[in-house]
Enzyme design. Structure first.
Site, PDB file in Angstrom:
ATOM      1  CG  ASP A   1      11.658   0.039  -2.026  1.00  0.00           C
ATOM      2  OD1 ASP A   1      11.781  -0.582  -0.965  1.00  0.00           O
ATOM      3  OD2 ASP A   1      11.947  -0.465  -3.119  1.00  0.00           O
TER       4      ASP A   1
ATOM      5  CG  ASP B   1       4.195   0.763 -13.075  1.00  0.00           C
ATOM      6  OD1 ASP B   1       4.709   1.314 -12.083  1.00  0.00           O
ATOM      7  OD2 ASP B   1       4.812   0.561 -14.130  1.00  0.00           O
TER       8      ASP B   1
ATOM      9  NE  ARG C   1       1.224   3.478 -14.300  1.00  0.00           N
ATOM     10  CZ  ARG C   1       2.388   3.684 -13.689  1.00  0.00           C
ATOM     11  NH1 ARG C   1       2.419   3.847 -12.390  1.00  0.00           N
ATOM     12  NH2 ARG C   1       3.509   3.734 -14.381  1.00  0.00           N
TER      13      ARG C   1
HETATM   14  P1  5GP Z   1      12.681   4.324  -3.654  1.00  0.00           P
HETATM   15  O1  5GP Z   1      13.456   3.034  -3.521  1.00  0.00           O
HETATM   16  O2  5GP Z   1      13.482   5.354  -4.373  1.00  0.00           O
HETATM   17  O3  5GP Z   1      12.114   4.793  -2.357  1.00  0.00           O
HETATM   18  O4  5GP Z   1      11.444   3.967  -4.580  1.00  0.00           O
HETATM   19  C1  5GP Z   1      11.585   4.297  -5.905  1.00  0.00           C
HETATM   20  C2  5GP Z   1      10.328   4.237  -6.711  1.00  0.00           C
HETATM   21  O5  5GP Z   1      10.197   2.871  -7.048  1.00  0.00           O
HETATM   22  C3  5GP Z   1       9.029   4.632  -6.047  1.00  0.00           C
HETATM   23  O6  5GP Z   1       8.718   6.000  -6.191  1.00  0.00           O
HETATM   24  C4  5GP Z   1       8.060   3.796  -6.851  1.00  0.00           C
HETATM   25  O7  5GP Z   1       7.754   4.445  -8.059  1.00  0.00           O
HETATM   26  C5  5GP Z   1       8.869   2.563  -7.143  1.00  0.00           C
HETATM   27  N1  5GP Z   1       8.561   1.505  -6.200  1.00  0.00           N
HETATM   28  C6  5GP Z   1       9.169   1.212  -5.013  1.00  0.00           C
HETATM   29  N2  5GP Z   1       8.612   0.137  -4.457  1.00  0.00           N
HETATM   30  C7  5GP Z   1       7.622  -0.261  -5.310  1.00  0.00           C
HETATM   31  C8  5GP Z   1       6.664  -1.319  -5.294  1.00  0.00           C
HETATM   32  O8  5GP Z   1       6.585  -2.166  -4.389  1.00  0.00           O
HETATM   33  N3  5GP Z   1       5.824  -1.404  -6.363  1.00  0.00           N
HETATM   34  C9  5GP Z   1       5.855  -0.522  -7.397  1.00  0.00           C
HETATM   35  N4  5GP Z   1       4.972  -0.721  -8.382  1.00  0.00           N
HETATM   36  N5  5GP Z   1       6.740   0.482  -7.446  1.00  0.00           N
HETATM   37  C10 5GP Z   1       7.606   0.608  -6.413  1.00  0.00           C
HETATM   38 MG    MG Z   2       6.773   1.827 -11.743  1.00  0.00          MG
END
Ligand code: 5GP
Ligand code: MG
Length: 189
Positions: free
Chosen positions: A110, A166, A172
């Site tokens: 993300d 999730d 999940r």
């Molecule tokens: P980051 O913003 O650090 O790249 O993402 C952080 C964490 O947030 C990811 O590893 C994941 O666990 C969770 N995450 C990010 N986007 C999503 C999404 O669309 N759905 C879900 N369920 N988790 C997300």
């Molecule tokens: Mg989560």
């Protein structure tokens, strides 16, 4: 027991990526990884819990080379925006990465915050090589300096669940990836 459902808890959530499409994508990733790591040296896959579990299980069963699996868990405080803190759970300090070929695996990218923190924690442990692989990459500007070496597919910048991902530990087990609209997220936190 009878009548097992192929599609648990349909919940009416809009499907974003079908299970068959995910399987094809995991196969393509496995082929690319196998072609790059064909030296016969064992690969160490470090996967970021918990969202990665289903992707990890599907990917490793398609990889032909000798490999080991280790796990870390990352917890972010206050969301995932720049400046928020990501804490690593699991004994990263005890991992002996010296001279190892390491592939860091996550399900979704993300902002890039989580994966950049884990990557930096692994990089200082002296691996022979360190690459990153994500199954889903959100179509958005990255706030952190992280360009994954392997990307399964790019998805729209929406909150998704299923295939390991999730919301408050729900959904999940969906075999596909679904879009979770904001009103469906209410009351689940
Ligand atoms: P980051 O913003 O650090 O790249 O993402 C952080 C964490 O947030 C990811 O590893 C994941 O666990 C969770 N995450 C990010 N986007 C999503 C999404 O669309 N759905 C879900 N369920 N988790 C997300
Ligand atoms: Mg989560």
């Amino acid at each position: 027991m009878s009548g097992a459902r192929a599609n648990p808890e349909p919940a009416g959530l809009p499907v974003l990526v079908e299970a068959e499409q995910i399987a094809r994508c995991v196969g393509e990733l496995a082929a690319a990884i196998a072609a790059d790591y064909d030296t016969g040296e064992p690969l160490l896959i470090v996967a970021v819990l918990k969202g990665v579990v289903i992707f990890l299980a599907d990917l490793v069963r398609r990889l032909p080379m000798p490999l080991e699996i280790d796990l870390v868990q990352a917890r972010s405080y206050g969301g995932t925006e720049r400046g928020d803190r990501v804490e690593l759970l699991g004994d990263v300090a005890a991992m002996d990465l010296a001279g190892r070929h390491v592939l860091l695996l996550d399900c979704v990218l993300d902002s890039g915050h989580t994966l950049s923190v884990v990557r930096d924690a692994l990089a200082v442990r002296g691996p022979a090589s360190l690459k990153t692989c994500v199954l889903f990459s959100k179509d958005r500007a990255r706030e952190y300096d992280l360009v994954p070496d392997y990307v399964g597919m790019t998805i729209p910048d929406v909150f998704v669940v299923g295939y390991g991902l999730d919301c408050a530990d729900r959904w999940r087990h969906l075999p596909h990836v679904a879009w979770l609209p904001a009103d469906a997220q209410e009351g689940t936190a």
